[in-house]
Design an enzyme around this catalytic site. Structure first.
Site, PDB file in Angstrom:
ATOM      1  N   GLY A  30      52.119  55.292  50.826  1.00 46.12           N
ATOM      2  CA  GLY A  30      53.326  54.843  50.154  1.00 46.12           C
ATOM      3  C   GLY A  30      54.101  53.928  51.068  1.00 46.12           C
ATOM      4  O   GLY A  30      54.047  54.049  52.294  1.00 46.12           O
ATOM      5  N   ARG A  31      54.832  52.995  50.468  1.00 47.07           N
ATOM      6  CA  ARG A  31      55.632  52.049  51.235  1.00 47.07           C
ATOM      7  C   ARG A  31      57.013  51.960  50.594  1.00 47.07           C
ATOM      8  O   ARG A  31      57.142  52.013  49.367  1.00 47.07           O
ATOM      9  CB  ARG A  31      55.000  50.655  51.222  1.00 47.07           C
ATOM     10  N   GLY A  97      48.580  54.591  38.028  1.00 53.71           N
ATOM     11  CA  GLY A  97      48.762  55.110  36.681  1.00 53.71           C
ATOM     12  C   GLY A  97      48.034  56.418  36.449  1.00 53.71           C
ATOM     13  O   GLY A  97      47.532  57.055  37.383  1.00 53.71           O
ATOM     14  N   ASP A 255      51.715  49.913  39.272  1.00 56.51           N
ATOM     15  CA  ASP A 255      51.691  48.956  40.384  1.00 56.51           C
ATOM     16  C   ASP A 255      50.957  47.675  40.016  1.00 56.51           C
ATOM     17  O   ASP A 255      51.320  46.592  40.488  1.00 56.51           O
ATOM     18  CB  ASP A 255      51.129  49.590  41.654  1.00 56.51           C
TER      19      ASP A 255
END
Length: 522
Positions: A30-31, A97, A255
């Site tokens: 994660g960012r 998703g 995303d």
């Protein structure tokens, strides 16, 4: 379909400075990114990165949602440190998703969400299609047949105690948003990955939910990119050091939807490759393609920013190489990626190719051995070392990219003059060049952090910091990042022969065809 016009600005960017925070969650990390719009450019800074490691418990593979939430809070704390008293103008969240969490009547999470790579859905597609035939299912949803889809996950678990106790279903980015704001909603682009949404109407398909016994009351209200998604809760503000109110803005919560919004294309004649653990390869349309030919080609119709349709094929991406690296490290022969790619570039090209969509590659573990077995089964040379294994993976992935781009062009009627490769694969020059060679088209690589750019641009437009439809946002990306173009090299006939050889070596299992209850946060 939702209207194609962007939502009007609802607040001025100057109210809280010019900074926007993007929470961008990937399958391996994660960012939290900080973006600022200044002088016609978007500056992007990574302020926090954290590992996203699944956990196997009693035979089931789960996401560590509390660990993800902790990483998000740490990232927002870094945003507070970077922005000072002004703070961010808003926060947006995107992720992968299909995966979801179930909430009980009090809004508590009923166990960690199950990972899409868990084996529980192995037989679910056949079970669902016994009730709703595949052709009818595609006509309702336009989504490709993949056992990871939310539809099949629900079908595999619908008799469980958790499913019976559930009062709300939230997809991963919407669950993160709920924990930050206390407000439930389901963003439209990520909802379209579930195989439960009708892409023509932008609403849940009653025919599909009835077929699998899924109560529509489990769904939260739908949101579109640019809609308000609540404000950070007081305990989140206290934990992170941010000053309220801090609004959360719905972005392209899938995303890939955010990444495609940031494709720096000129005009409409382009294909995109959003690369990472998966490669999402396709074109952008105004209407879905729901033909039988499209279904047979295993193409999906997912919704994008500003009412667009992402017409694409989901290809197993750099997952194969990532798993090979993990296997070699576990075996005591770790490989550094850059030297490995240089060695792979010197290895003989197209010596062996595999079907990267093969179901045998979906699960983690022992990937080099499974690739070797697939080569042997197809009568091809078995890779002799890591360099040859990596070259096999990248040749095979470029071949899959070629198939998807050519099929998307044929099925949609879109003329493709260039391929825009965004995401992690843009860092891989060998993959970019091989994809250009295989497709016979120029490949424009970058930006790597396309999902974060798309996330931030939707926030900035909603706040009034930028204006205009998608072409204007894409122009801003072009002006803000350095791109690299790879032109096709050599003769395409070896790729044609490799595609025929791969098709001849496929085996039957190798192709992944792919009540009025109370609800929390109503």
């Amino acid at each position: 379909m939702p209207p194609a016009e962007p939502a009007p600005p609802r607040r001025a960017a100057t109210a809280r400075g010019d900074a926007f925070a993007a929470v961008d969650l990937g399958a391996s990390s994660g960012r939290v990114m900080l973006g600022r719009v200044r002088e016609g450019r978007l500056a992007l800074e990574e302020v926090h990165r954290f590992a996203n490691r699944p956990v196997r418990v009693l035979g089931t593979l789960h996401w560590d949602m509390l660990g993800i939430h902790r990483g998000v809070l740490e990232g927002l704390r870094a945003v507070a440190a970077a922005t000072g008293a002004a703070g961010p103008a808003s926060v947006g969240i995107d992720s992968w998703g299909v995966d979801y969490g179930l909430l009980d009547a009090d809004g508590a999470l009923l166990g960690n969400p199950v990972h899409y790579r868990d084996t529980r859905t192995r037989n679910a597609p056949d079970e669902v299609e016994a009730v709703l035939p595949a052709a009818d299912l595609y006509a309702h949803t336009g989504v490709q047949r993949m056992p990871i889809n939310t539809l099949y996950q629900w079908a595999a678990s619908r008799g469980s105690r958790q499913a019976r106790a559930a009062r709300r279903m939230l997809l991963v980015p919407d669950l993160v948003s709920y924990w930050l704001t206390g407000t439930c909603g389901t963003e439209l682009t990520v909802a379209s990955t579930t195989q439960l949404l009708d892409p023509r109407t932008g609403n849940w398909s009653a025919a599909v939910t009835e077929a699998v016994g899924l109560d529509p009351g489990l769904f939260a209200p739908l949101r579109s990119p640019g809609d308000p998604a609540g404000e950070l809760l007081d305990d989140v503000l206290a934990e992170t050091g941010l000053r309220g109110p801090v609004p959360v803005t719905a972005v392209g919560a899938h995303d890939t939807a955010s990444a495609v919004a940031a494709v720096p294309a000129r005009g409409e004649r382009f294909a995109y490759l959003a690369t990472g653990t998966w490669s999402l390869a396709g074109v952008e349309l105004s209407e879905p393609v729901l033909t039988e030919e499209s279904r047979a080609a295993n193409f999906t119709n997912e919704l994008g920013v500003d009412g667009t349709v992402r017409y694409l094929r989901n290809v197993m991406g750099l997952w194969l190489l990532q798993e090979c690296l993990r296997s070699w490290a576990a075996e005591g022969t770790p490989q550094e990626l850059d030297p490995l790619l240089r060695s792979a570039a010197r290895a003989p090209g197209l010596r062996s190719v595999v079907d990267v969509g093969g179901s045998e590659f979906l699960q983690p573990g022992r990937m080099p051995g499974r690739i070797a077995q697939a080569c042997a089964r197809g009568g091809q040379p078995v890779p002799r070392d890591p360099a040859e294994t990596a070259r096999c993976v990248l040749d095979s992935l470029a071949l899959a990219h070629r198939d998807a781009v050519l099929d998307a062009r044929r099925l949609s009627g879109v003329e493709v003059e260039a391929v825009h490769l965004v995401g992690g694969g843009a860092r891989n020059p060998l993959l970019c060049q091989l994809t250009a060679n295989a497709c016979g088209l120029p490949v424009v690589a970058g930006p790597v952090e396309a999902a974060a750019y798309g996330n931030l641009l939707v926030q900035a437009r909603t706040a009034g910091a930028v204006t205009g439809p998608l072409p204007a946002l894409r122009a801003l990306v072009r002006d803000s990042v350095r791109l690299r173009q790879y032109d096709p090299e050599g003769d395409r006939s070896p790729w044609e022969r490799a595609a025929a050889r791969r098709a001849a070596g496929e085996h039957p299992t190798g192709r992944q065809r792919q009540d009025g209850r109370e609800s929390p946060c109503a």
